[in-house]
Design an enzyme around this catalytic site. Structure first.
Site, short mmCIF file in Angstrom:
data_model
loop_
_atom_site.label_atom_id
_atom_site.label_comp_id
_atom_site.label_asym_id
_atom_site.label_seq_id
_atom_site.Cartn_x
_atom_site.Cartn_y
_atom_site.Cartn_z
N GLY A 1 1.08 -1.21 0.30
CA GLY A 1 -0.43 -0.22 -0.62
C GLY A 1 0.82 1.13 0.02
N ASP B 1 4.46 -10.30 7.02
CA ASP B 1 3.78 -11.25 6.63
C ASP B 1 5.16 -12.06 5.25
OD1 ASP B 1 1.39 -10.59 7.73
OD2 ASP B 1 0.67 -9.55 6.31
N GLY C 1 -1.53 -13.05 8.32
CA GLY C 1 -0.70 -12.82 7.02
C GLY C 1 -2.11 -13.15 5.50
N ARG C 2 -3.06 -12.09 5.92
CA ARG C 2 -3.92 -11.92 4.76
C ARG C 2 -4.06 -13.11 3.54
NH1 ARG C 2 -5.74 -6.94 7.11
NH2 ARG C 2 -6.51 -7.81 9.09
N ARG D 1 33.82 -35.53 16.86
CA ARG D 1 34.81 -34.46 15.43
C ARG D 1 35.21 -35.25 14.97
NH1 ARG D 1 34.32 -30.56 19.77
NH2 ARG D 1 33.44 -28.86 19.08
N ASN E 1 29.78 -20.91 10.24
CA ASN E 1 29.56 -20.63 8.63
C ASN E 1 30.77 -20.70 7.95
OD1 ASN E 1 28.00 -20.19 6.55
ND2 ASN E 1 28.20 -17.87 7.30
N ARG F 1 31.65 2.32 29.86
CA ARG F 1 32.78 1.40 29.94
C ARG F 1 32.52 0.99 28.36
NH1 ARG F 1 30.19 -2.38 34.35
NH2 ARG F 1 31.51 -1.57 35.34
N MET G 1 32.49 -17.07 19.14
CA MET G 1 33.01 -18.18 18.17
C MET G 1 33.85 -17.44 16.76
SD MET G 1 31.83 -21.17 20.53
CE MET G 1 31.80 -22.22 21.63
P1 ADP Z 1 1.17 -1.04 3.61
O1 ADP Z 1 1.74 -0.13 3.18
O2 ADP Z 1 1.25 -1.50 5.11
O3 ADP Z 1 0.63 -2.14 2.35
P2 ADP Z 1 -1.02 0.34 3.91
O4 ADP Z 1 -1.65 -0.58 3.03
O5 ADP Z 1 -2.26 0.86 5.06
O6 ADP Z 1 -0.12 -0.49 4.56
O7 ADP Z 1 -0.88 1.28 3.41
C1 ADP Z 1 -0.59 2.88 4.08
C2 ADP Z 1 -0.85 4.26 3.46
O8 ADP Z 1 0.27 4.47 2.46
C3 ADP Z 1 -1.96 4.00 3.47
O9 ADP Z 1 -2.26 4.63 4.90
C4 ADP Z 1 -1.84 5.44 2.66
O10 ADP Z 1 -1.75 6.46 3.00
C5 ADP Z 1 -0.58 5.25 1.98
N1 ADP Z 1 -1.57 4.87 0.65
C6 ADP Z 1 -1.72 3.20 0.05
N2 ADP Z 1 -2.09 3.44 -0.44
C7 ADP Z 1 -2.40 4.63 -1.35
C8 ADP Z 1 -3.00 4.87 -2.70
N3 ADP Z 1 -3.19 3.96 -3.65
N4 ADP Z 1 -2.35 5.48 -3.07
C9 ADP Z 1 -1.93 6.62 -2.53
N5 ADP Z 1 -1.77 6.29 -1.33
C10 ADP Z 1 -2.01 5.26 -1.03
#
Ligand code: ADP
Length: 743
Positions: A110, A156, A199-200, A464, A525, A559, A566
């Site tokens: 988002g 997620d 996890g949607r 070992r 490693n 300090r 290791m």
């Molecule tokens: P995430 O980034 O975790 O997916 P969100 O989907 O809630 O979370 O997005 C977080 C914020 O990013 C939103 O509240 C908004 O401010 C901004 N955002 C998300 N999608 C859009 C979009 N299509 N256009 C503009 N801003 C967006």
């Protein structure tokens, strides 16, 4: 050539995720180091719309001491205003007023969608701001474009184009801790538990924690049960498991789980379905925000750090016409991918799920995801598949070798069950090559590895011993007596050497002409052909946990701690724990230590403490230098810093080898065990006798010929000649400086 970015701002948006603080710290310090001013935008896009105090310049020290804190110290929010053009115009005005023309956005899909839209609209927003006389013509001319780099912060792990998102590993830590705890109480009372995780549209957390904890059923959105009566099937399977000897039943459920018709499956549905059919009480645990909480794991601190650094480097080299990119990681290599394409592909999974096209949804997931799902489906069985007529059965030996490494049991269990399921005879060999020489071989059965997924140490037992001379005779005899057709060695340095010796002695011992594969398992490693060995992530987390505590113990004084870790001659644990804890200095055998180095370090410590610093942290690999020991260093620093600070040693010792394996180690153990088993079966079916070791190297998971062992390693120092992590020393040193001006 475009104009260079003038000022950078960083913001965190959407759901918070552990590791975001490391990213913010790395962004700020890298920018300052490059001579670029850097701002934080507090509370995500809301702060950008609000402006004023919410957009503040940050200095070097303002991001000190934040790496171990969960969540994000610069705040995050969901912002309605930013969804509107008015809001975004106001935000653009605020950035211009602060002189910002480069943005690092850390958030989920988002937030990154919003960032991309903002950048596309930028020229239009500037025109509107000018028309409204909110900015001057000069300002409009000075800010023709906005450069954006995205980092994915999301627990997620739901983003296309990156193996891991910032926060996912820590969320897995929280889930595995909880499920391990539930498993122990469930087993005591022979109970059934349903655990719901986040996890949607992404089953990553459910799937990987299910695999990591050895649970008995998992429901994920991408691949719902393929039958209508899933309740029946699930209950039958759990019952069969009990009948076969399991003491408990654990079901993990992703919050976006549903049946094939898209009907939501919640924890209550699962609980009811099971109570009706099993006739016993079923307990539900909804993990909720626990998964977002707590201290970030070592991996998330390092990931955040590397991504934050790379974001700034990318931003400072961006040209105005460049598409915005998202920085991710793929097979342990940083990647820059077009942001919008990744967002589109991420959303495509959700769309495929909504359209009930589950094949497509799974197809969009990585091969490690689909492989893990396939492994899981085998591991949850109550019994192996019945033997198929005509299938050739091979006798495959499994042993652990070298020092115990967390994850050895996970790998042994996976190999044994996956092998049994295909009809092969899986032979457990006790006590490594010593046991092999003494003929300690037994046939393993399905339930014999119950509980091994999450247990530290070595259930088979390890030693070992590197066989030579008469040991080789004895081993050849055991192989012949037990008709062992292939050998899986899950082990560290001595295991590799042993396998190498066997291979090198094939002319003398015809019994050694069997396929052998080594699976890297060592906290150090230090194995060739593999960038990660199983156990090292657990050890790293143990070190980071210990250092966090050590740091807290010193709040009131000036300090310096010299922490000895290791690794034998391999500095991996030292450097990576230095990166993850923000150590001032890391001492490695690879680089050596001179008296002159130590003098410089004392001077720097003194300067730091005189400038107001309260804590110094030096991490020393155990074999960094045989003369300048931890004790020597402490005495030297103590004497030289007498008036200004005091010094304490902390030798972490064997706590680094113990503990239950981390989720990452468990996941890798499952993945590698599966590939090793496939390798051995393929060799056996072709009468092959390849001897090899597996690992992820330079972006690829592959098998290396055992004969290359000596060529790839520095035998004297028991480490690979090429070590990928040595390239990270520059970043570690940059971030550990006292300030941007320090040379
Ligand atoms: P995430 O980034 O975790 O997916 P969100 O989907 O809630 O979370 O997005 C977080 C914020 O990013 C939103 O509240 C908004 O401010 C901004 N955002 C998300 N999608 C859009 C979009 N299509 N256009 C503009 N801003 C967006």
């Amino acid at each position: 050539m475009g104009m260079a970015t003038k000022r950078i701002a960083v913001l965190t948006s959407g759901g918070d995720a552990q590791g975001m603080n490391s990213a913010v710290r790395a962004v700020v310090r890298t920018a300052l180091d490059k001579g670029t001013q850097v701002y934080a935008i507090y509370e995500g896009y809301q702060g950008m719309v609000d402006g004023g105090e919410r957009i503040r310049e940050l200095g070097w020290d303002s991001v000190g001491g934040i790496m171990h804190i969960g969540g994000t110290v610069i705040g995050t929010a969901r912002c309605e205003a930013f969804m509107t053009r008015d809001g975004r115009r106001t935000a653009a005005g605020n950035l211009i007023k602060s002189g910002i023309d480069g943005l690092v956005v850390i958030g989920g899909d988002g937030s990154l969608t919003g960032a991309d839209l903002f950048r596309q609209e930028w020229p239009g927003l500037v025109t509107e701001l000018l028309a409204r006389k909110q900015i001057s013509t000069k300002e409009a001319g000075a800010y023709p474009s906005l450069a954006i780099v995205g980092l994915v912060g999301s627990i997620d792990n739901d983003f296309h184009g990156t193996d891991m998102t910032i926060g996912a590993d820590t969320a897995l830590h929280r889930i595995t801790e909880a499920v391990d705890a539930i498993t122990s109480t469930a087993a005591s009372h022979q109970r059934t538990f349903v655990v719901k995780v986040m996890g949607r549209n992404c089953g990553y957390l459910a799937l990987m924690s299910g695999l990591a904890c050895g649970v008995d059923w998992v429901l994920i959105p991408e691949s719902p049960p393929d039958v209508e009566n899933w309740q029946e099937v699930m209950a039958e399977r759990l019952q069969a498991g009990r009948k076969a000897g399991r003491r408990d039943s654990i079901v993990i459920l992703a919050e976006g789980a549903h049946d094939r018709n898209g009907n939501y499956i919640g924890s209550t549905e699962v609980q009811k379905a099971l109570e009706e059919r099993l006739g016993e009480e079923v307990r539900v645990t909804v993990l909720g925000h626990v998964q977002r909480g707590g201290r970030p794991s070592a991996y998330d601190r390092i990931l955040g750090t590397l991504l934050g650094h790379e974001a700034v480097v990318t931003l400072l080299n961006a040209r105005p016409e460049d598409e915005p990119v998202v920085i991710g990681i793929r097979n342990n290599r940083l990647t820059r991918l077009p942001l919008m394409e990744c967002v589109r592909k991420t959303k495509a999974v959700a769309e495929a799920i909504a359209e009930k096209d589950y094949q497509k949804a799974m197809g969009l997931r990585s091969s490690s995801f689909t492989d893990a799902f396939s492994t899981l489906k085998t591991m949850v069985r109550a019994l192996p598949h019945p033997l198929t007529e005509g299938v050739k059965r091979f006798r495959i030996g499994v042993l652990n070798a070298g020092a115990p490494a967390p994850g050895m049991n996970t790998a042994s269990r996976a190999a044994i069950r996956l092998g049994l399921d295909q009809g092969h005879i899986m032979l457990g060999i006790n006590n490594g090559f010593e046991g092999l020489a003494e003929g300690e071989v037994r046939e393993m059965d399905w339930m014999g590895v119950t509980g091994w997924a999450s247990r530290g140490g070595s259930m088979l037992g390890t030693s070992r011993l590197v066989p030579k001379g008469s040991d080789l005779y004895a081993i050849a005899r055991t192989i012949e007596n037990n008709d062992i057709g292939a050998l899986l060695v899950i082990g560290g340095w001595s295991g590799y050497q042993a396998a190498y010796n066997m291979t090198a002695n094939r002319d003398n011992f015809p019994a050694f002409n069997l396929p052998i594969v080594c699976l890297p398992a060592s906290i150090n490693n230090n194995l060739p052909g593999s960038e990660f060995s199983i156990g090292t992530d657990t050890a790293l987390n143990s070190i980071v946990d210990a250092v966090d505590k050590i740091k807290q113990s010193a709040v009131a004084t000036r300090r310096c701690f010299v922490v000895e870790v290791m690794g034998h001659w391999c500095g991996y644990l030292a450097l990576m724990s230095g990166l993850a804890t923000g150590a001032e200095r890391v001492y490695l055998n690879e680089e050596g230590v001179t008296l002159r180095d130590l003098q410089i370090d004392v001077a720097k410590l003194t300067r730091g403490f005189e400038g107001g610093k309260r804590l110094g942290l030096m991490i020393r690999n155990e074999y960094a230098n045989s003369i300048y020991t931890t004790g020597f260093m402490c005495s030297l620093f103590e004497e030289e810093g007498r008036e200004v600070f005091d010094v304490r040693p902390a030798i972490l010792g064997h706590l680094q080898q113990g503990g239950d394996p981390s989720p990452f180690d468990r996941i890798q153990a499952n993945r590698l065990a599966r590939l090793c088993l496939e390798f051995l079966i393929e060799q056996c079916s072709q009468d092959g006798d390849r001897s090899a070791f597996i690992g992820l190297l330079e972006g690829q998971l592959k098998f290396h010929d055992m004969r290359d062992f000596e060529r790839l390693v520095d035998i004297q120092h028991q480490r690979p000649r090429q070590q990928w992590w040595m390239d990270l020393r520059g970043i570690a040193a940059l971030l550990a400086k006292l300030g941007p001006d320090e040379k």
